[in-house]
Structures are given as structure tokens and as C-alpha cells.
Design an enzyme around this catalytic site. Structure first.
Site, PDB file in Angstrom:
ATOM      1  N   ARG A 127      21.868   2.362  29.143  1.00  0.00           N
ATOM      2  CA  ARG A 127      22.465   3.229  28.098  1.00  0.00           C
ATOM      3  C   ARG A 127      22.321   2.553  26.728  1.00  0.00           C
ATOM      4  O   ARG A 127      23.277   2.383  25.972  1.00  0.00           O
ATOM      5  CB  ARG A 127      23.945   3.509  28.395  1.00  0.00           C
ATOM      6  CG  ARG A 127      24.132   4.439  29.585  1.00  0.00           C
ATOM      7  CD  ARG A 127      25.551   4.978  29.664  1.00  0.00           C
ATOM      8  NE  ARG A 127      26.521   3.897  29.696  1.00  0.00           N
ATOM      9  CZ  ARG A 127      27.542   3.770  28.866  1.00  0.00           C
ATOM     10  NH1 ARG A 127      27.754   4.663  27.935  1.00  0.00           N
ATOM     11  NH2 ARG A 127      28.367   2.764  28.969  1.00  0.00           N
ATOM     12  N   ARG A 174      23.506   5.516  19.451  1.00  0.00           N
ATOM     13  CA  ARG A 174      23.993   5.072  20.768  1.00  0.00           C
ATOM     14  C   ARG A 174      23.304   5.881  21.872  1.00  0.00           C
ATOM     15  O   ARG A 174      22.918   7.030  21.671  1.00  0.00           O
ATOM     16  CB  ARG A 174      25.509   5.265  20.878  1.00  0.00           C
ATOM     17  CG  ARG A 174      26.281   4.423  19.885  1.00  0.00           C
ATOM     18  CD  ARG A 174      27.766   4.781  19.859  1.00  0.00           C
ATOM     19  NE  ARG A 174      28.363   4.687  21.164  1.00  0.00           N
ATOM     20  CZ  ARG A 174      28.938   5.706  21.799  1.00  0.00           C
ATOM     21  NH1 ARG A 174      29.000   6.890  21.246  1.00  0.00           N
ATOM     22  NH2 ARG A 174      29.454   5.526  22.987  1.00  0.00           N
ATOM     23  N   GLU A 185      20.903 -11.246  29.167  1.00  0.00           N
ATOM     24  CA  GLU A 185      21.808 -12.060  29.997  1.00  0.00           C
ATOM     25  C   GLU A 185      21.729 -11.691  31.466  1.00  0.00           C
ATOM     26  O   GLU A 185      22.206 -12.444  32.304  1.00  0.00           O
ATOM     27  CB  GLU A 185      23.254 -11.936  29.474  1.00  0.00           C
ATOM     28  CG  GLU A 185      23.952 -10.600  29.690  1.00  0.00           C
ATOM     29  CD  GLU A 185      23.545  -9.519  28.704  1.00  0.00           C
ATOM     30  OE1 GLU A 185      22.590  -9.732  27.937  1.00  0.00           O
ATOM     31  OE2 GLU A 185      24.183  -8.452  28.728  1.00  0.00           O
ATOM     32  N   GLY A 200      28.568  -3.687  26.994  1.00  0.00           N
ATOM     33  CA  GLY A 200      29.762  -3.094  27.595  1.00  0.00           C
ATOM     34  C   GLY A 200      29.866  -1.683  27.075  1.00  0.00           C
ATOM     35  O   GLY A 200      28.900  -0.926  27.104  1.00  0.00           O
ATOM     36  N   GLU A 201      31.013  -1.369  26.542  1.00  0.00           N
ATOM     37  CA  GLU A 201      31.205  -0.040  25.943  1.00  0.00           C
ATOM     38  C   GLU A 201      31.721  -0.274  24.522  1.00  0.00           C
ATOM     39  O   GLU A 201      32.833  -0.753  24.333  1.00  0.00           O
ATOM     40  CB  GLU A 201      32.180   0.769  26.801  1.00  0.00           C
ATOM     41  CG  GLU A 201      32.613   2.082  26.199  1.00  0.00           C
ATOM     42  CD  GLU A 201      31.452   2.966  25.728  1.00  0.00           C
ATOM     43  OE1 GLU A 201      30.450   3.125  26.452  1.00  0.00           O
ATOM     44  OE2 GLU A 201      31.543   3.500  24.601  1.00  0.00           O
ATOM     45  N   SER A 202      30.897   0.063  23.555  1.00  0.00           N
ATOM     46  CA  SER A 202      31.210  -0.317  22.175  1.00  0.00           C
ATOM     47  C   SER A 202      32.489   0.330  21.664  1.00  0.00           C
ATOM     48  O   SER A 202      33.226  -0.273  20.879  1.00  0.00           O
ATOM     49  CB  SER A 202      30.035   0.014  21.254  1.00  0.00           C
ATOM     50  OG  SER A 202      29.714   1.389  21.353  1.00  0.00           O
ATOM     51  N   HIS A 235      19.573  -6.247  27.504  1.00  0.00           N
ATOM     52  CA  HIS A 235      20.490  -7.246  28.078  1.00  0.00           C
ATOM     53  C   HIS A 235      19.731  -8.460  28.591  1.00  0.00           C
ATOM     54  O   HIS A 235      19.420  -8.522  29.781  1.00  0.00           O
ATOM     55  CB  HIS A 235      21.235  -6.635  29.270  1.00  0.00           C
ATOM     56  CG  HIS A 235      22.236  -5.601  28.919  1.00  0.00           C
ATOM     57  ND1 HIS A 235      23.551  -5.879  28.665  1.00  0.00           N
ATOM     58  CD2 HIS A 235      22.113  -4.272  28.771  1.00  0.00           C
ATOM     59  CE1 HIS A 235      24.206  -4.775  28.388  1.00  0.00           C
ATOM     60  NE2 HIS A 235      23.352  -3.780  28.447  1.00  0.00           N
ATOM     61  N   CYS A 276      23.263  -4.949  23.126  1.00  0.00           N
ATOM     62  CA  CYS A 276      23.580  -3.585  23.531  1.00  0.00           C
ATOM     63  C   CYS A 276      24.847  -3.068  22.827  1.00  0.00           C
ATOM     64  O   CYS A 276      24.783  -2.778  21.641  1.00  0.00           O
ATOM     65  CB  CYS A 276      23.640  -3.483  25.049  1.00  0.00           C
ATOM     66  SG  CYS A 276      23.412  -1.790  25.611  1.00  0.00           S
TER      67      CYS A 276
END
Ligand code: GLN
Length: 203
Positions: A140, A113, A184, A47-49, A182, A79
Site C-alpha cells: 500500500r 497515499r 527493513e 505502518g498506517e500514517s 520497505h 512508506c
């Protein structure tokens, strides 16, 4: 048998629930302290850390998760989840008020990142993970640019220069597992299977 949870504040937690379900493991969403208390293994999704960081702190989950990690709870970060498990960030996000992104930590590594470029630079790469060749999707994605002596490097992707080691994209330290990519979103369940085995002491 471990009770599995997936941190479900932001990101692709549903895909992780489905991946575990595909292995016959029923996992629950973790959004509250009570839900955290009910699990003994945790997945932190992509997602977005910086958002996952802010939400875990706002929901009062950051400190309890840190304590569980220190106490040995098996935890897998994918991620953004890998970023959350890093002890150190090379380039934490900084808000307009100057507040720096924090991590939960646990893995003795320095993470960069967005190490492979922007969203448009997303790519797939077939890599080795344990005995498997698996297609890994990088969006990303972060990279572990330094790892401590207790960290096992599980997968790398080739470096553009001649660095023999390649770029580190999957690591394990004790009960903690992290991948830049990822699993998943692909059909391969090798990573989730490895994590499930790890919780059983078989990895
Ligand atoms: N670059 C994102 C971050 O810093 C991670 C991207 C992802 O999880 N796909 O959190």
C-alpha cells in the site's frame, strides 16, 4: 557517533531496529519526548500514517519532531514514514468528524497515499538505488507525484505509460530520506547504510 532512534508508536519499528542492529548501529525506541531528546537521528517506520499522525500529536511528539527536522536532524521515513515527511498530501485520510490527517513535513513533495493499489496489490520490484540493485517491497505504498527543486530523486519504478521519469519511490532532501518501499523487510541493508552514512555526512 549519532544516537539513532526509531519512532515506535505504531508500525514495523522492530524491523528497523533489527536492520540498524545488523549494521552495528544500536538504535533506541522513541515514544516520549525524553527519548526523542536523547537521539540525533530518527527513523519513521511503515505502518498506517494516519495512526502515526494521531499518536505523535496525542503524545506531544509532533511539534518537537517538526522542530528537530527543521533544525536538521537526519530523518528517514519508510512508506507511512515517507507520508509523514511529505510537505503535502494529495489524499489525506479524513476522520468521521471531518478531521484531516496531518504530516510532519520537511520534504518539498506532494505524496499520493496508496498510489499502487490496495494491500492485495503489494508487489516486489528490483530497482536501482545509488549503486545498488535492490529488491524493494511495496505494501500500500505511496508515491511522490511532485517534488520541489531541492529534492533529489534516488529511485523510480517504471510508469505504466510512457512517462520517461518513472514513478518516484525514493527521495532525499538534505538530511531527510524517504522511500515508498520497505527495505527493513528484505535482506538488503543498502538504504539503512545510506542513511547511516548520511548522518555522518558521507552521503
Ligand atoms: N498506506 C499506508 C498509509 O497511508 C502506508 C502503508 C505502509 O506503510 N506499508 O499510511
Amino acid at each position: 557517533m549519532s544516537e539513532f532512534g526509531v519512532l515506535a508508536l505504531q508500525g514495523d519499528f522492530r524491523e528497523h531496529l533489527a536492520a540498524l542492529d545488523g549494521l552495528g548501529v544500536k538504535a533506541r525506541m522513541v515514544r516520549t519526548l525524553d527519548e526523542l531528546k536523547a537521539v540525533d537521528a530518527l527513523v519513521i517506520p511503515g505502518g498506517e500514517s494516519s495512526v502515526i499522525d494521531r499518536l505523535t500529536r496525542n503524545y506531544g511528539l509532533a511539534q518537537p519532531i517538526k522542530e528537530r527536522i527543521t533544525a536538521g536532524m537526519p530523518t528517514y521515513g519508510s512508506c507511512a514514514g515517507m507520508i509523514m515527511l511529505a510537505d503535502r498530501l494529495e489524499n489525506p485520510a479524513v476522520t468521521s468528524t471531518g478531521e484531516q490527517q496531518q504530516t510532519l513535513g520537511g520534504i518539498d513533495m506532494l505524496v499520493r497515499r496508496n498510489a499502487f493499489g490496495r494491500q492485495v496489490d503489494s508487489f516486489e520490484h528490483t530497482l536501482k538505488f545509488a549503486d545498488h540493485d535492490l529488491t524493494a517491497v511495496f505494501i500500500r505504498a505511496p508515491e511522490a507525484v511532485q517534488v520541489g527543486p531541492d529534492v533529489a530523486v534516488l529511485s523510480t519504478v517504471p510508469a505504466p505509460d510512457s512517462r520517461a521519469q518513472g514513478r518516484i519511490v525514493a527521495v532525499r532532501q538534505g538530511n531527510l530520506l524517504a522511500t515508498s518501499f520497505h527495505p527493513e523487510v528484505t535482506g538488503s541493508r543498502a538504504i539503512h547504510e545510506f542513511f547511516v552514512n548520511l548522518t555522518r555526512g558521507d552521503a
